[in-house]
Write a protein that holds these residues in place. Sequence first.
Motif, mmCIF file in Angstrom:
data_model
loop_
_atom_site.group_PDB
_atom_site.id
_atom_site.type_symbol
_atom_site.label_atom_id
_atom_site.label_comp_id
_atom_site.label_asym_id
_atom_site.label_seq_id
_atom_site.Cartn_x
_atom_site.Cartn_y
_atom_site.Cartn_z
ATOM 1 N N HIS A 217 0.825 -1.202 0.000
ATOM 2 C CA HIS A 217 0.000 0.000 0.000
ATOM 3 C C HIS A 217 0.867 1.262 0.000
ATOM 4 O O HIS A 217 0.567 2.247 -0.694
ATOM 5 N N SER B 12 0.558 3.790 -3.125
ATOM 6 C CA SER B 12 0.072 5.145 -2.874
ATOM 7 C C SER B 12 1.094 6.205 -3.250
ATOM 8 O O SER B 12 0.752 7.379 -3.405
ATOM 9 N N GLU C 50 -6.013 -1.116 -0.288
ATOM 10 C CA GLU C 50 -6.537 -0.234 0.767
ATOM 11 C C GLU C 50 -7.697 -0.894 1.498
ATOM 12 O O GLU C 50 -7.818 -0.792 2.724
ATOM 13 N N ASN C 51 -8.576 -1.562 0.768
ATOM 14 C CA ASN C 51 -9.711 -2.251 1.391
ATOM 15 C C ASN C 51 -9.237 -3.383 2.310
ATOM 16 O O ASN C 51 -9.778 -3.581 3.403
ATOM 17 N N GLY D 164 -7.548 -1.775 5.336
ATOM 18 C CA GLY D 164 -8.567 -1.182 6.212
ATOM 19 C C GLY D 164 -9.373 -2.229 6.960
ATOM 20 O O GLY D 164 -9.701 -2.059 8.137
#
Length: 557
Positions: A215, A219, A303-304, A307
């Motif tokens: 990530h 990003s 990201e999912n 998270g």
Amino acid sequence: MLIGLEIKNFAIVSNLSTEWQSGMTAITGETGAGKSIAIDALSLCLGERAEASAVRPNTDKAEVCAQFDLSDLPLAQAFLEHHMLGNADNECLLRRVVCKNGRSKSYINGSAVTAAQLKELGQYLISIHGQHAHQHLLKAEHQLQLLDAYAGHHHLVNSVSQNYKQFASLQKEFKHLEQQQLQQAAQKQLLEYQVAELDEFALQEGEFEQIEAEHYKLSNSQTILEACQRELQHLYESDEQNACSLLQHSAQQFTELAQYDESLASVAALLAEAAVQVEEASREVRSYTEQADLDPARLVEVENRLGGAMDLARKHHIKPQALVEFHQSISQELESISNNNSRLEQLESEIENALVHYQQASEQLSQSRKEYANTLNTLISESMANLSMENGVFEIALIQETDRVPNNLGYDNVSFLVSTNPGQPLQPLAKVASGGELSRISLAIQVIIAQKVTTPTLIFDEVDVGISGPTASAVGKLLRQLGKSTQVICVTHLPQVASSAHQQFFVAKEIAQGETFTNMLPLNKDGRVNEIARLLGGDNVSKTAKANAKELIKAHA
């Protein structure tokens, strides 16, 4: 067998040394002289509780030594051998020292031991029957102990006890699991939800660290790509000026200068090598930029995932890195709760089997008790007749209470019944026996059981309280007969009992310089006559009393 006893600064005894013989020994003396002090000292030497009050006033410590011959005592020898306390001459020396502060030290054959070890060894050496022993006879548990002691079926008693312990242990485990299961019902429901949620998310070992790194990379991928392209221009691809062309130019210049000074040749070589390294690095950067893939969909996916892991970690109040371990832990806890059901089913079967084994062992013990109870009924009834209770009948009532809660003694309920007069029904001892009768019955039982139980030295401390006349003579004969097979020591105030002894000690108390002293002296033939005459007639010994004393002693010669 007790062969020697030394007492120093114990109670009102300053210094006492006595030697003991086989057979029956009587201990007599005036009231208050301390006839039982030797017994009390022996009890201390055999591990009884030590108290500061046992130490003679104005002295620092009390000391008691008892010497035993173990020639015919295999159990005592085995105890000493097991604890590495034995010696070669089959004798044993017990020693107890009590300080005035109440602390004590114990020794066996010169080696320091605990009071508990003294007590354990003592059961193989001496059995003391006190003047209140008949009071214990009224208690059902003591009656059962006496019956079992006479029967000697220790293996059956142990079998019942062990089967009961197994049954009780299984029941305890069952109740614990059952209670635990009730408490865990709500917990199980929560765990099932939590495990299902974690199973669905299925985070793998090390996955969080991996997606966290991915990530971070995704990003920042645009920034990375732009920086790589910019630096590639600086390193190699700029037409105006780049690091590679500058290094190559400098390398060429130093190569030409090396014609004038050879020491600059190494500088030229290093610069040429640096130019090659920059060119190689530029190819790596170019390859990276060409293969770089800005994938917004993958970034959203990562990201999912990241998270989701962090949400689960917050829910369970742990760090995301610990999710996998937490998942494994609650899965095992849920499995353990589920396994309790199968263990409870298994325990029900084991408890049923254990109860069957307990009942079988209890039945065998009960049958053995019945057999020996019948024998004791006859022997004690005969002994009662010899103790001036000609019409006395003794019976041990055994009631099997098979529905009784299991215990370590089986399911027998015992009661000693007696009838002392013709036509009188058998009733429990406490209801029909007077104090004197109870004392005689107790003595009869003690003597009969002592003949069966292998205890080498029997001590009777005023067990003849409450009897006199012909009954006292019968008691004396009974104890003398017992003295033929084992050492008997009897503290008595009855001339009929004292005259039955093979040897006799006289306990005397004197006061000198404001202090009280007790001595215990062995009596010769004349001394015995005088002491028994005193017991017969009081302090003023008459010729008639002496003549009667001689007759009493002669009757047992």
